[in-house]
Design an enzyme around this catalytic site. Structure first.
Site, PDB file in Angstrom:
ATOM      1  N   ASP A   8       0.854  -1.185   0.000  1.00  0.00           N
ATOM      2  CA  ASP A   8       0.000   0.000   0.000  1.00  0.00           C
ATOM      3  C   ASP A   8       0.890   1.235   0.000  1.00  0.00           C
ATOM      4  O   ASP A   8       1.693   1.419   0.913  1.00  0.00           O
ATOM      5  CB  ASP A   8      -0.883  -0.045   1.256  1.00  0.00           C
ATOM      6  CG  ASP A   8      -1.892   1.098   1.296  1.00  0.00           C
ATOM      7  OD1 ASP A   8      -1.722   2.093   0.556  1.00  0.00           O
ATOM      8  OD2 ASP A   8      -2.844   0.986   2.090  1.00  0.00           O
ATOM      9  N   LYS A  28      -0.896   9.703 -13.161  1.00  0.00           N
ATOM     10  CA  LYS A  28      -2.309   9.780 -13.581  1.00  0.00           C
ATOM     11  C   LYS A  28      -3.075  10.696 -12.625  1.00  0.00           C
ATOM     12  O   LYS A  28      -2.855  10.648 -11.411  1.00  0.00           O
ATOM     13  CB  LYS A  28      -2.925   8.380 -13.530  1.00  0.00           C
ATOM     14  CG  LYS A  28      -4.323   8.322 -14.152  1.00  0.00           C
ATOM     15  CD  LYS A  28      -5.191   7.232 -13.575  1.00  0.00           C
ATOM     16  CE  LYS A  28      -4.763   5.833 -13.880  1.00  0.00           C
ATOM     17  NZ  LYS A  28      -5.219   5.332 -15.173  1.00  0.00           N
ATOM     18  N   ASP A  88       0.458   5.217 -11.734  1.00  0.00           N
ATOM     19  CA  ASP A  88      -0.816   4.932 -12.417  1.00  0.00           C
ATOM     20  C   ASP A  88      -1.868   4.617 -11.354  1.00  0.00           C
ATOM     21  O   ASP A  88      -2.843   3.937 -11.627  1.00  0.00           O
ATOM     22  CB  ASP A  88      -0.623   3.755 -13.382  1.00  0.00           C
ATOM     23  CG  ASP A  88      -1.723   3.697 -14.436  1.00  0.00           C
ATOM     24  OD1 ASP A  88      -2.308   4.748 -14.752  1.00  0.00           O
ATOM     25  OD2 ASP A  88      -2.011   2.595 -14.925  1.00  0.00           O
TER      26      ASP A  88
END
Ligand SMILES: C[S@@+](CC[C@H](N)C(=O)[O-])C[C@H]1O[C@@H](n2cnc3c(N)ncnc32)[C@H](O)[C@@H]1O
Length: 124
Positions: A14, A78, A38
């Site tokens: 994570d 992103k 991403d």
């Protein structure tokens, strides 16, 4: 991780967990020329929640990059068009000399997906 290219090290975890950043730092043994992200949340359809989660992820990706990048290095990340778009771009401008926002041909038509291309990382 299946099909990892030869010489690649895959760390599964994570990104919000500081132990993951520490592990990447230790495996890399120095600073990076490029960080790509991403990251995207699993969408719930609840706009405010999805937007908050996206913001948390891109903030975390930027924090990760600021610990990891060499001066002059780059980042591609992103992000999604939304109410926080300008704030996010400004947060990148605080750390990079050049920040552009691009849409890719690979994104689905109508998708709000964009990519920040940030160059010339400035260590504070
Ligand atoms: C658009 S997909 C990326 C797909 C990837 N580029 C690929 O080709 O497989 C977004 C990814 O972000 C990951 N993600 C979301 N939240 C995360 C987090 N907190 N830490 C690490 N990865 C996370 C999801 O598991 C998902 O795989």
């Amino acid at each position: 991780v299946k099909n990892a290219p030869a010489g690649a090290i895959a760390i599964v975890g994570d990104i919000l967990d500081p132990a993951v950043t520490a592990r990447v730092q230790s495996e890399l043994g120095g600073r990076a020329d490029l960080v790509t992200s991403d990251l995207a949340p699993k969408l719930t359809g609840i706009a405010a929640r999805d937007e908050a989660r996206s913001r948390e992820l891109i903030d975390c990706a930027l924090t990760f990059a600021t610990t990891m990048l060499k001066p002059g290095a780059s980042m591609v990340a992103k992000l999604f068009m939304g109410a926080q778009f300008k704030d996010i771009v400004d947060s990148f401008k605080a750390h990079f000399g050049s920040v552009e926002v691009r849409r890719t041909k690979a994104s689905r038509p109508g998708s709000s997906e964009l990519y920040i291309v940030a160059r010339d990382f400035r260590r504070s």
